[in-house]
Scaffold this motif. Structure first.
Motif, mmCIF file in Angstrom:
data_model
loop_
_atom_site.group_PDB
_atom_site.id
_atom_site.type_symbol
_atom_site.label_atom_id
_atom_site.label_comp_id
_atom_site.label_asym_id
_atom_site.label_seq_id
_atom_site.Cartn_x
_atom_site.Cartn_y
_atom_site.Cartn_z
ATOM 1 N N TRP A 226 -7.533 -0.457 -2.499
ATOM 2 C CA TRP A 226 -8.906 -0.950 -2.405
ATOM 3 C C TRP A 226 -9.887 0.183 -2.113
ATOM 4 O O TRP A 226 -10.973 0.239 -2.704
ATOM 5 N N GLU A 227 -9.515 1.070 -1.217
ATOM 6 C CA GLU A 227 -10.419 2.164 -0.863
ATOM 7 C C GLU A 227 -10.588 3.162 -2.006
ATOM 8 O O GLU A 227 -11.633 3.791 -2.127
ATOM 9 N N SER A 228 -9.593 3.288 -2.864
ATOM 10 C CA SER A 228 -9.725 4.205 -4.004
ATOM 11 C C SER A 228 -10.686 3.654 -5.059
ATOM 12 O O SER A 228 -11.171 4.400 -5.901
ATOM 13 N N LYS A 229 -10.965 2.360 -5.009
ATOM 14 C CA LYS A 229 -11.898 1.736 -5.961
ATOM 15 C C LYS A 229 -13.305 1.596 -5.388
ATOM 16 O O LYS A 229 -14.233 1.233 -6.101
ATOM 17 N N ARG A 230 -13.467 1.867 -4.107
ATOM 18 C CA ARG A 230 -14.778 1.667 -3.470
ATOM 19 C C ARG A 230 -15.861 2.532 -4.101
ATOM 20 O O ARG A 230 -16.995 2.107 -4.275
ATOM 21 N N TRP A 231 -15.540 3.765 -4.494
ATOM 22 C CA TRP A 231 -16.562 4.640 -5.088
ATOM 23 C C TRP A 231 -17.046 4.063 -6.422
ATOM 24 O O TRP A 231 -18.236 4.185 -6.746
ATOM 25 N N ILE A 232 -16.158 3.459 -7.199
ATOM 26 C CA ILE A 232 -16.569 2.827 -8.459
ATOM 27 C C ILE A 232 -17.560 1.709 -8.162
ATOM 28 O O ILE A 232 -18.604 1.592 -8.816
ATOM 29 N N TYR A 233 -17.238 0.900 -7.172
ATOM 30 C CA TYR A 233 -18.099 -0.204 -6.754
ATOM 31 C C TYR A 233 -19.474 0.310 -6.315
ATOM 32 O O TYR A 233 -20.505 -0.191 -6.754
ATOM 33 N N ASN A 234 -19.472 1.333 -5.460
ATOM 34 C CA ASN A 234 -20.734 1.860 -4.942
ATOM 35 C C ASN A 234 -21.584 2.483 -6.043
ATOM 36 O O ASN A 234 -22.807 2.306 -6.068
ATOM 37 N N VAL A 235 -20.973 3.213 -6.946
ATOM 38 C CA VAL A 235 -21.727 3.829 -8.047
ATOM 39 C C VAL A 235 -22.321 2.750 -8.948
ATOM 40 O O VAL A 235 -23.501 2.813 -9.317
ATOM 41 N N ASN B 278 -21.058 -3.171 0.972
ATOM 42 C CA ASN B 278 -19.760 -2.620 1.343
ATOM 43 C C ASN B 278 -18.989 -3.537 2.292
ATOM 44 O O ASN B 278 -17.755 -3.568 2.257
ATOM 45 N N ILE B 279 -19.685 -4.277 3.112
ATOM 46 C CA ILE B 279 -19.013 -5.273 3.955
ATOM 47 C C ILE B 279 -18.383 -6.343 3.069
ATOM 48 O O ILE B 279 -17.233 -6.735 3.272
ATOM 49 N N PHE B 280 -19.127 -6.811 2.066
ATOM 50 C CA PHE B 280 -18.567 -7.814 1.153
ATOM 51 C C PHE B 280 -17.432 -7.232 0.318
ATOM 52 O O PHE B 280 -16.488 -7.941 -0.013
ATOM 53 N N TYR B 281 -17.505 -5.954 -0.009
ATOM 54 C CA TYR B 281 -16.402 -5.324 -0.740
ATOM 55 C C TYR B 281 -15.123 -5.374 0.094
ATOM 56 O O TYR B 281 -14.029 -5.578 -0.438
ATOM 57 N N SER B 282 -15.259 -5.194 1.391
ATOM 58 C CA SER B 282 -14.101 -5.202 2.284
ATOM 59 C C SER B 282 -13.418 -6.564 2.348
ATOM 60 O O SER B 282 -12.285 -6.669 2.834
ATOM 61 N N LEU B 283 -14.068 -7.602 1.870
ATOM 62 C CA LEU B 283 -13.436 -8.915 1.851
ATOM 63 C C LEU B 283 -12.195 -8.942 0.963
ATOM 64 O O LEU B 283 -11.290 -9.745 1.197
ATOM 65 N N GLY B 284 -12.122 -8.077 -0.032
ATOM 66 C CA GLY B 284 -10.934 -8.008 -0.876
ATOM 67 C C GLY B 284 -9.709 -7.621 -0.071
ATOM 68 O O GLY B 284 -8.640 -8.239 -0.190
ATOM 69 N N ILE B 285 -9.851 -6.611 0.770
ATOM 70 C CA ILE B 285 -8.763 -6.179 1.633
ATOM 71 C C ILE B 285 -8.413 -7.290 2.622
ATOM 72 O O ILE B 285 -7.238 -7.619 2.823
ATOM 73 N N LEU B 286 -9.436 -7.880 3.208
ATOM 74 C CA LEU B 286 -9.196 -8.929 4.193
ATOM 75 C C LEU B 286 -8.541 -10.153 3.576
ATOM 76 O O LEU B 286 -7.702 -10.806 4.208
ATOM 77 N N LEU B 287 -8.899 -10.473 2.349
ATOM 78 C CA LEU B 287 -8.278 -11.606 1.654
ATOM 79 C C LEU B 287 -6.790 -11.352 1.427
ATOM 80 O O LEU B 287 -5.967 -12.257 1.603
ATOM 81 N N GLU B 288 -6.451 -10.146 1.040
ATOM 82 C CA GLU B 288 -5.031 -9.793 0.874
ATOM 83 C C GLU B 288 -4.282 -9.877 2.202
ATOM 84 O O GLU B 288 -3.157 -10.379 2.248
ATOM 85 N N LEU B 289 -4.886 -9.383 3.259
ATOM 86 C CA LEU B 289 -4.250 -9.451 4.572
ATOM 87 C C LEU B 289 -4.080 -10.892 5.034
ATOM 88 O O LEU B 289 -3.056 -11.255 5.617
#
Length: 115
Positions: free
Chosen positions: A13-22, A59-70
């Motif tokens: 998830w963190e490796s895709k965050r830069w794509i999301y932010n850009v 970015n907080i909403f992006y982190s929901l992907g990680i939290l959903l998996e957890l």
């Protein structure tokens, strides 16, 4: 799920965050450019603060992907199998965030008297 799998999931998830932010940033820049080019608008400190808050919120909403998996792993014992669908969640979340940013930017400049 082991600690190594957990680290692997977070790394994915963190490796895709830069794509999301850009992508979200480019849509935001386009919305701002389009809004500023339509007429006279005076940029204020509130606009700058709003952009910073928008980026943090995205970015907080992006982190929901990680939290959903957890959540699926810990509480549902991988019954949903979100890990298999994470690329779909990433793409849908990316597209939604980009178009939401664009739409809100256009709305902001189209109706400045509302703010």
């Amino acid at each position: 799920m082991t600690i190594e799998e957990l680290k692997s999931n977070i790394k994915w998830w963190e490796s895709k965050r830069w794509i999301y932010n850009v992508a979200v940033g480019l849509f935001g820049i386009f919305a701002i450019y389009d809004g500023l080019s339509r007429g006279e608008y005076f940029w204020t400190l509130d606009d700058t603060i709003g952009i910073i808050v928008w980026g943090i919120g995205a970015n907080i909403f992006y982190s929901l992907g990680i939290l959903l998996e957890l959540f699926d792993w810990y509480y549902l014992k991988n019954k949903v199998g979100i890990k298999k669908l994470r690329i779909i969640f990433f793409i849908i979340g990316l597209l939604f965030s980009c178009f939401w940013t664009l739409w809100c930017g256009w709305l902001y400049f189209a109706k400045p008297y509302l703010w």
